[in-house]
Motif scaffolding. Structure first.
Motif, PDB file in Angstrom:
ATOM      1  N   ASP A   1       0.815  -1.148   0.042  1.00 13.77           N
ATOM      2  CA  ASP A   1       0.114  -0.045  -0.004  1.00 13.77           C
ATOM      3  C   ASP A   1       0.730   1.470  -0.097  1.00 13.77           C
ATOM      4  N   ARG A   2       2.066   0.999   0.164  1.00 16.76           N
ATOM      5  CA  ARG A   2       3.216   2.314   0.317  1.00 16.76           C
ATOM      6  C   ARG A   2       3.665   2.507  -1.197  1.00 16.76           C
ATOM      7  N   ASP A   3       4.172   3.822  -1.378  1.00 11.49           N
ATOM      8  CA  ASP A   3       4.608   4.259  -2.695  1.00 11.49           C
ATOM      9  C   ASP A   3       6.122   3.237  -2.833  1.00 11.49           C
ATOM     10  N   GLY A   4       6.048   2.946  -3.974  1.00  7.03           N
ATOM     11  CA  GLY A   4       7.502   2.390  -4.417  1.00  7.03           C
ATOM     12  C   GLY A   4       7.316   1.003  -4.295  1.00  7.03           C
ATOM     13  N   ALA A   5       6.263   0.303  -4.107  1.00 10.00           N
ATOM     14  CA  ALA A   5       6.175  -1.020  -4.200  1.00 10.00           C
ATOM     15  C   ALA A   5       6.390  -1.626  -5.513  1.00 10.00           C
ATOM     16  N   ASP A   6       5.754  -1.202  -6.400  1.00  7.21           N
ATOM     17  CA  ASP A   6       5.848  -1.438  -8.012  1.00  7.21           C
ATOM     18  C   ASP A   6       7.439  -1.353  -8.332  1.00  7.21           C
ATOM     19  N   ARG A   7       8.102  -0.354  -7.952  1.00 10.84           N
ATOM     20  CA  ARG A   7       9.350   0.019  -8.291  1.00 10.84           C
ATOM     21  C   ARG A   7      10.286  -1.136  -7.695  1.00 10.84           C
ATOM     22  N   LEU A   8      10.072  -1.423  -6.527  1.00  8.20           N
ATOM     23  CA  LEU A   8      10.978  -2.571  -5.868  1.00  8.20           C
ATOM     24  C   LEU A   8      10.848  -3.646  -6.503  1.00  8.20           C
ATOM     25  N   ALA A   9       9.433  -4.121  -6.542  1.00  9.75           N
ATOM     26  CA  ALA A   9       9.116  -5.410  -7.392  1.00  9.75           C
ATOM     27  C   ALA A   9      10.035  -5.722  -8.673  1.00  9.75           C
ATOM     28  N   ALA A  10       9.812  -4.619  -9.418  1.00  7.46           N
ATOM     29  CA  ALA A  10      10.439  -4.320 -10.540  1.00  7.46           C
ATOM     30  C   ALA A  10      11.864  -4.665 -10.743  1.00  7.46           C
ATOM     31  N   GLU A  11      12.564  -3.971  -9.488  1.00 12.30           N
ATOM     32  CA  GLU A  11      14.004  -3.966  -9.349  1.00 12.30           C
ATOM     33  C   GLU A  11      14.281  -5.616  -9.052  1.00 12.30           C
ATOM     34  N   VAL A  12      13.486  -6.133  -8.321  1.00 11.53           N
ATOM     35  CA  VAL A  12      13.884  -7.377  -7.830  1.00 11.53           C
ATOM     36  C   VAL A  12      13.776  -8.405  -8.782  1.00 11.53           C
ATOM     37  N   ASN A  13      12.893  -8.472  -9.603  1.00 11.39           N
ATOM     38  CA  ASN A  13      12.481  -9.020 -10.816  1.00 11.39           C
ATOM     39  C   ASN A  13      13.862  -9.008 -11.946  1.00 11.39           C
ATOM     40  N   ILE A  14      14.036  -7.892 -12.064  1.00 14.05           N
ATOM     41  CA  ILE A  14      15.424  -7.520 -13.161  1.00 14.05           C
ATOM     42  C   ILE A  14      16.396  -8.223 -12.525  1.00 14.05           C
ATOM     43  N   MET A  15      16.645  -8.036 -11.168  1.00 15.47           N
ATOM     44  CA  MET A  15      17.956  -8.902 -10.472  1.00 15.47           C
ATOM     45  C   MET A  15      17.862 -10.220 -10.693  1.00 15.47           C
ATOM     46  N   LEU A  16      16.589 -10.663 -10.493  1.00 11.00           N
ATOM     47  CA  LEU A  16      16.437 -12.195 -10.636  1.00 11.00           C
ATOM     48  C   LEU A  16      16.827 -12.693 -11.885  1.00 11.00           C
ATOM     49  N   ASP A  17      16.398 -12.092 -13.142  1.00 13.24           N
ATOM     50  CA  ASP A  17      16.431 -12.230 -14.455  1.00 13.24           C
ATOM     51  C   ASP A  17      18.031 -12.386 -14.840  1.00 13.24           C
ATOM     52  N   LEU A  18      18.579 -11.307 -14.217  1.00 13.89           N
ATOM     53  CA  LEU A  18      20.153 -11.181 -14.468  1.00 13.89           C
ATOM     54  C   LEU A  18      20.868 -12.482 -13.561  1.00 13.89           C
ATOM     55  N   TYR A  19      20.370 -12.835 -12.566  1.00 12.30           N
ATOM     56  CA  TYR A  19      20.913 -13.939 -11.923  1.00 12.30           C
ATOM     57  C   TYR A  19      21.086 -15.385 -12.901  1.00 12.30           C
TER      58      TYR A  19
END
Ligand SMILES: Nc1nc2c(ncn2[C@@H]2O[C@H](COP(=O)(O)OP(=O)(O)O)[C@@H](O)[C@H]2O)c(=O)[nH]1
Ligand SMILES: [Mg+2]
Length: 313
Positions: A193-211
């Motif tokens: 419900d807080r700001d930035g959740a989508d961005r954080l999720a996207a960052e984690v996803n990118i990181m996971l794809d890079l892995y």
């Protein structure tokens, strides 16, 4: 003792609590209890829930308990209390929040101290989890505060590790580089419900794809623990991961390494006891003065004691 163990195996919560206390306090019966229970273990799904203090682990667990209870599962919860004296309030909060479940015969909740040692954390929590497993719990949640080593320790105990991240709490991808990415089987972005959740999720996803490719690609799930949003999706992911473990080699691999670790831990513990006893017997003023006067060195002293221990058997 046999009666107590039998009652615990039948699912009696008081008896389970007593067994955990006996083992936690290193009672002389501890080894006997654990040895007896071993044959009954291996059925439960052990889920580690980790993340920074205040990330919402307990709130989320409360909702997960309801969700799994709805599936007819018997549940155990081990909340590892942080050593910090400032957390007293939070622990009380957890108890209050989970108190409805605590009255329930299908849900067993236990808080544990860490006694200031992280090795202690993993051992006590591991043994409590084994007891709950043997005593018929289907799902065992272990809540640990993600501070350094305990995050890594939880991997040694849990089948599935859930890492909670919160937007705007410094849980950004920079912080996660330090080995945390590898330990999580499921990423939870709580307080969505807080700001930035989508961005954080996207960052984690990118990181996971890079892995790179992994047989299990950790899902990234947004939740609002307070309202229960996302809990169904998370429950499903937990079940999916369990299935993946049972169908792939990964489940076996984790099980093997846990068993190996267990034997090693028992050996270390027992040897430490013998060493401590023998050192108490050998240590006297004369020896200490000899050491102070440099007539003998600590290595020689230790070598002689060890030689003595192993020759005496
Ligand atoms: N806004 C918001 N607050 C939450 C959410 N989940 C938990 N909280 C609050 O965050 C605080 C810490 O929660 P708690 O479950 O004790 O965190 P823990 O230390 O990780 O166990 C409490 O005040 C919760 O009510 C959420 O999804 N959104
Ligand atoms: Mg908590």
């Amino acid at each position: 003792m046999d009666f107590l163990v039998q009652k615990a195996l039948d699912g009696d919560h008081r008896s389970i609590a007593r067994l955990i206390s006996l083992v936690e306090n290193e009672s002389p019966f501890a080894s006997q209890i654990m040895a007896h229970l071993y044959a009954y273990t291996g059925k439960a799904h052990i889920i580690g829930v980790t993340g920074s203090p205040g990330a919402g682990k307990s709130t989320l667990l409360d909702k997960l308990i309801s969700s799994f209870k709805g599936m007819g599962k018997k549940i155990g919860v081990i909340a590892v209390d942080p050593t910090s004296p400032f957390s007293g309030g939070a622990i009380l909060g957890d108890r209050l929040r989970m108190q409805d479940h605590a009255l329930d015969t299908d849900v067993f909740i236990r808080s544990m101290g860490t006694r200031g040692s992280l090795g202690g954390l993993s051992r006590a929590a591991y043994e409590a989890a084994m007891i709950l497993d043997a005593c018929g719990k289907d799902v065992i949640f272990i809540e640990t505060v993600g501070v350094g080593q305990s995050e890594v320790d939880i991997v040694k105990i849990a089948d599935t590790v859930c890492l909670l991240l919160v937007p705007g709490m410094g849980d950004d991808v920079q912080v996660m580089k330090a080995g945390i990415m590898e330990i999580a089987d499921i990423f939870v972005i709580n307080k969505a419900d807080r700001d930035g959740a989508d961005r954080l999720a996207a960052e984690v996803n990118i990181m996971l794809d890079l892995y790179g490719k992994k047989a299990w690609r950790p899902p990234v799930i947004k939740t609002i623990a307070e309202t229960g949003e996302g809990i169904d999706e998370l429950s499903k992911a937990l079940l999916d991961h369990r299935q993946y473990l049972s169908k792939s080699d990964e489940g076996k691999k984790r099980f093997y390494s846990r068993i190996k670790m267990e034997v090693e831990e028992i050996l270390k513990r027992e040897i430490a006891k013998v060493v401590e006893e023998r050192w108490k017997e050998c240590c006297n003023d004369e020896l200490i003065s000899a050491l102070c006067a440099k007539r003998i060195d600590p290595y020689t002293v230790a070598g002689r004691i060890l030689g003595d221990i192993f020759s005496r058997g």
